[in-house]
Design an enzyme around this catalytic site. Structure first.
Site, PDB file in Angstrom:
ATOM      1  N   HIS A  63       0.863  -1.183   0.000  1.00 12.91           N
ATOM      2  CA  HIS A  63       0.000   0.000   0.000  1.00 12.91           C
ATOM      3  C   HIS A  63       0.904   1.238   0.000  1.00 12.91           C
ATOM      4  CE1 HIS A  63      -3.488   2.403   0.629  1.00 12.91           C
ATOM      5  NE2 HIS A  63      -3.806   2.098   1.871  1.00 12.91           N
ATOM      6  N   HIS A 112      -2.555  -2.488  -9.613  1.00 19.49           N
ATOM      7  CA  HIS A 112      -3.515  -1.874  -8.701  1.00 19.49           C
ATOM      8  C   HIS A 112      -4.773  -2.726  -8.669  1.00 19.49           C
ATOM      9  CE1 HIS A 112      -6.000   1.181  -6.776  1.00 19.49           C
ATOM     10  NE2 HIS A 112      -4.856   1.716  -6.408  1.00 19.49           N
ATOM     11  N   ASP A 130       2.693   5.312  -6.856  1.00 24.84           N
ATOM     12  CA  ASP A 130       3.960   5.207  -6.134  1.00 24.84           C
ATOM     13  C   ASP A 130       5.167   5.050  -7.039  1.00 24.84           C
ATOM     14  OD1 ASP A 130       2.951   5.346  -3.485  1.00 24.84           O
ATOM     15  OD2 ASP A 130       2.096   3.361  -3.762  1.00 24.84           O
TER      16      ASP A 130
HETATM   17  N1  CMC Z   1       4.639  -7.142 -10.071  1.00 21.63           N
HETATM   18  C1  CMC Z   1       4.513  -8.360 -10.620  1.00 21.63           C
HETATM   19  N2  CMC Z   1       3.359  -9.042 -10.718  1.00 21.63           N
HETATM   20  C2  CMC Z   1       2.272  -8.441 -10.211  1.00 21.63           C
HETATM   21  C3  CMC Z   1       2.309  -7.163  -9.620  1.00 21.63           C
HETATM   22  C4  CMC Z   1       3.550  -6.507  -9.560  1.00 21.63           C
HETATM   23  N3  CMC Z   1       3.657  -5.301  -9.016  1.00 21.63           N
HETATM   24  N4  CMC Z   1       1.077  -6.818  -9.203  1.00 21.63           N
HETATM   25  C5  CMC Z   1       0.267  -7.852  -9.524  1.00 21.63           C
HETATM   26  N5  CMC Z   1       0.997  -8.826 -10.142  1.00 21.63           N
HETATM   27  C6  CMC Z   1       0.486 -10.085 -10.704  1.00 21.63           C
HETATM   28  C7  CMC Z   1       0.185 -11.079  -9.598  1.00 21.63           C
HETATM   29  O1  CMC Z   1       1.324 -11.899  -9.341  1.00 21.63           O
HETATM   30  C8  CMC Z   1      -0.967 -11.850 -10.214  1.00 21.63           C
HETATM   31  O2  CMC Z   1      -0.444 -12.727 -11.164  1.00 21.63           O
HETATM   32  P1  CMC Z   1      -1.109 -14.217 -11.373  1.00 21.63           P
HETATM   33  O3  CMC Z   1      -2.496 -13.923 -11.873  1.00 21.63           O
HETATM   34  O4  CMC Z   1      -0.222 -14.887 -12.336  1.00 21.63           O
HETATM   35  O5  CMC Z   1      -1.100 -14.845 -10.007  1.00 21.63           O
HETATM   36  C9  CMC Z   1      -1.754 -10.785 -10.967  1.00 21.63           C
HETATM   37  O6  CMC Z   1      -0.781  -9.784 -11.310  1.00 21.63           O
HETATM   38  C10 CMC Z   1      -2.876 -10.136 -10.142  1.00 21.63           C
HETATM   39  O7  CMC Z   1      -2.288  -9.603  -8.954  1.00 21.63           O
HETATM   40  P2  CMC Z   1      -2.958  -9.603  -7.525  1.00 21.63           P
HETATM   41  O8  CMC Z   1      -1.881  -9.678  -6.487  1.00 21.63           O
HETATM   42  O9  CMC Z   1      -4.040 -10.644  -7.478  1.00 21.63           O
HETATM   43  O10 CMC Z   1      -3.637  -8.193  -7.534  1.00 21.63           O
HETATM   44  P3  CMC Z   1      -4.208  -7.420  -6.281  1.00 21.63           P
HETATM   45  O11 CMC Z   1      -5.324  -6.597  -6.772  1.00 21.63           O
HETATM   46  O12 CMC Z   1      -4.493  -8.349  -5.156  1.00 21.63           O
HETATM   47  O13 CMC Z   1      -2.969  -6.503  -5.815  1.00 21.63           O
HETATM   48  C11 CMC Z   1      -1.455  -4.734  -5.593  1.00 21.63           C
HETATM   49  C12 CMC Z   1      -2.838  -5.163  -6.070  1.00 21.63           C
HETATM   50  C13 CMC Z   1      -1.322  -3.224  -5.702  1.00 21.63           C
HETATM   51  C14 CMC Z   1      -1.276  -5.122  -4.104  1.00 21.63           C
HETATM   52  C15 CMC Z   1      -0.378  -5.430  -6.463  1.00 21.63           C
HETATM   53  O14 CMC Z   1      -0.513  -5.051  -7.817  1.00 21.63           O
HETATM   54  C16 CMC Z   1       1.033  -5.163  -5.966  1.00 21.63           C
HETATM   55  O15 CMC Z   1       1.532  -5.861  -5.075  1.00 21.63           O
HETATM   56  N6  CMC Z   1       1.732  -4.106  -6.530  1.00 21.63           N
HETATM   57  C17 CMC Z   1       3.023  -3.732  -6.045  1.00 21.63           C
HETATM   58  C18 CMC Z   1       2.882  -2.895  -4.804  1.00 21.63           C
HETATM   59  C19 CMC Z   1       2.405  -1.492  -5.101  1.00 21.63           C
HETATM   60  O16 CMC Z   1       2.895  -0.834  -6.009  1.00 21.63           O
HETATM   61  N7  CMC Z   1       1.438  -1.006  -4.292  1.00 21.63           N
HETATM   62  C20 CMC Z   1       0.905   0.337  -4.414  1.00 21.63           C
HETATM   63  C21 CMC Z   1      -0.510   0.349  -4.837  1.00 21.63           C
HETATM   64  S1  CMC Z   1      -1.055   1.971  -5.359  1.00 21.63           S
HETATM   65  C22 CMC Z   1      -0.991   2.994  -3.983  1.00 21.63           C
HETATM   66  C23 CMC Z   1      -1.882   2.563  -2.900  1.00 21.63           C
HETATM   67  O17 CMC Z   1      -3.110   2.584  -3.080  1.00 21.63           O
HETATM   68  O18 CMC Z   1      -1.376   2.247  -1.845  1.00 21.63           O
END
Ligand code: CMC
Length: 424
Positions: free
Chosen positions: A267, A306, A362
């Site tokens: 986050h 996201h 971010d």
């Molecule tokens: N790098 C590599 N793979 C990713 C990433 C990433 N940053 N984000 C998602 N994926 C992949 C994930 O491994 C999954 O792949 P598969 O379907 O093969 O298992 C797919 O994309 C869907 O991801 P998810 O984890 O199910 O998506 P989510 O909605 O649960 O997570 C998130 C959203 C923001 C936590 C995630 O994208 C992430 O960890 N990003 C990196 C951290 C980040 O930049 N966070 C800031 C978010 S924006 C500011 C805020 O609101 O805080």
């Protein structure tokens, strides 16, 4: 066409008609679907709330497919260009941008609250010198509840307003204190003649015995970053704010919980994680190797992806533009080349395209913060200060909502059924 959903329960052959309002059915309408009189009734299972609305809100709208973000109906791009952070905070709270008179009254109310209580300052020496700034910030916010016991009267709207002004007024100083404590520097008293962002910069960077005047370009850039971070509907930390607030805890305790939720690297801690990642990659020639590790699932590309945005985060676009203005003053951050190339490669790569992973807020913010002289541990604090306005707007909306009750999700129990402890 009726706005209803017809459900046939194949276990019993019974049919149910459930109303659809604003594109949703009420989970409680499923409770009537039972197989027997003593059946609890049907529930939905939604770990991580991926498809469950927890409230009706009038504050922030996001269209994740189109990359649209509106605060109270106003596009984020226009607010970033034409408003100040304090105007936006007022908009989030009250629903309208302030008139000239309202702006004056609101600004005075916030400036009157710039100085946190002396007692909370005396907590600082108790933290280790190398304490993470966000840990100090979360603790100081929580501790405020002990100085303001009147904040418990959360059902009184006037009282809520008093605490909201206190919190928005206090948080820049608490963030600055965390920074100065780490450096062993004396605290700087707030300057009511400066803007919200300008005063914050002064409390951080003023040197002893020397005057400090914020650079207008950097002051405005920080104000824009504050606007972009002010609210983002039901994200993890806002959900925490509402969840804790729903038990009628005082807002200082609730906001400490929200800030703690923000601290995590998935986050608001992501801006810090992005910068550490860019430092680790170091140069553009090492990007392909890093992308390989991301695709192998060893690491995440921080600042990408996201839950809601499945296209370019509009905030990231504005930040990228603002970065050029900041770098014109501070000099170019050399890590920018790594970030731009990383983005270019990722946006062409099938792994990211297929999963619709784009830069989020971010990805570029840390580069600006670093160029402005902030250490990485301050990055989540720089997110928490403006988000305070959003958390409080959401909390106030929660407290006014007659449909809300204490937040209490259900579970699907899948553990052992009743059994006896062996007699020894
Ligand atoms: N790098 C590599 N793979 C990713 C990433 C990433 N940053 N984000 C998602 N994926 C992949 C994930 O491994 C999954 O792949 P598969 O379907 O093969 O298992 C797919 O994309 C869907 O991801 P998810 O984890 O199910 O998506 P989510 O909605 O649960 O997570 C998130 C959203 C923001 C936590 C995630 O994208 C992430 O960890 N990003 C990196 C951290 C980040 O930049 N966070 C800031 C978010 S924006 C500011 C805020 O609101 O805080």
């Amino acid at each position: 066409m009726a706005d209803t959903l017809t459900i046939i329960d194949n276990r019993t052959g019974r049919q149910y008609e459930v109303p659809i309002t604003d594109g949703a059915i009420r989970a409680m309408d499923l409770r009537q679907i039972r197989t027997a009189d003593d059946d609890f009734g049907l529930m939905t299972y939604d770990p991580a709330f991926q498809n469950t609305a927890s409230c009706r809100s009038r504050i922030t709208f996001i269209d994740g497919d189109k990359g649209v973000l509106l605060y109270r109906g106003y596009p984020i791009e226009q607010l970033a260009e034409r408003s100040s952070f304090l105007d936006v905070a007022c908009l989030l709270l009250d629903g309208e941008l302030p008139t000239a008179d309202q702006r004056q009254a609101w600004t005075s109310a916030i400036t009157a609250q710039q100085r946190p209580p002396a007692g909370s300052e005396r907590l600082l020496p108790g933290f280790p010198r190398d304490a993470h700034a966000m840990g100090v910030f979360v603790s100081l916010v929580g501790a405020l509840s002990t100085y303001y016991p009147d904040a418990k009267k959360v059902t009184d709207p006037d009282n809520r307003r008093r605490q909201i002004e206190r919190l928005i007024g206090h948080v820049p100083a608490l963030g600055a204190w965390a920074y100065r404590h780490n450096r062993g520097l004396p605290l700087v008293e707030p300057d009511p003649s400066l803007s919200y962002a300008g005063n914050f910069l002064r409390m951080l960077f003023k040197e002893d015995g020397r005057e400090y005047e914020p650079h207008p370009v950097l002051e405005r850039a920080l104000d824009i970053l504050f606007i972009l971070h002010a609210d983002h509907e039901q994200n993890c930390s806002t959900n925490a704010m509402r969840g804790i607030g729903s038990s009628h805890a005082d807002p200082f305790s609730s906001l400490a919980g929200a800030a703690a939720a923000l601290y995590g690297p998935l986050h608001g801690g992501a801006n810090e994680a992005v910068l550490r990642m860019l430092l680790e990659i170091g140069s553009t020639d090492r990007i392909p190797e890093f992308i390989k590790r991301v695709k192998a699932g060893e690491v995440r590309l921080m600042g990408f992806g996201h839950r809601v945005y499945k296209s370019y985060d509009p905030r990231a676009r504005i930040i990228k533009r603002t970065a050029d203005e900041v770098f014109a003053v501070t000099g170019r951050n050399p890590l920018l080349d790594v970030a731009i190339e990383l983005e270019r490669i990722a946006l062409e790569d099938e792994y990211f395209v297929k999963r619709r992973l784009y830069p989020n807020v971010d990805f570029y913010s840390g580069l600006i913060y670093q160029a402005m002289g902030f250490p990485v541990e301050m990055f989540p604090v720089l997110f928490a200060i403006p988000r305070t306005a959003g958390w409080l707007s959401q909390w106030d909306e929660l407290m006014r909502d007659p449909e809300q009750k204490i937040a209490r999700p259900r579970q699907l129990y899948v553990g052992p059924s009743r059994r006896d402890v062996p007699e020894s």
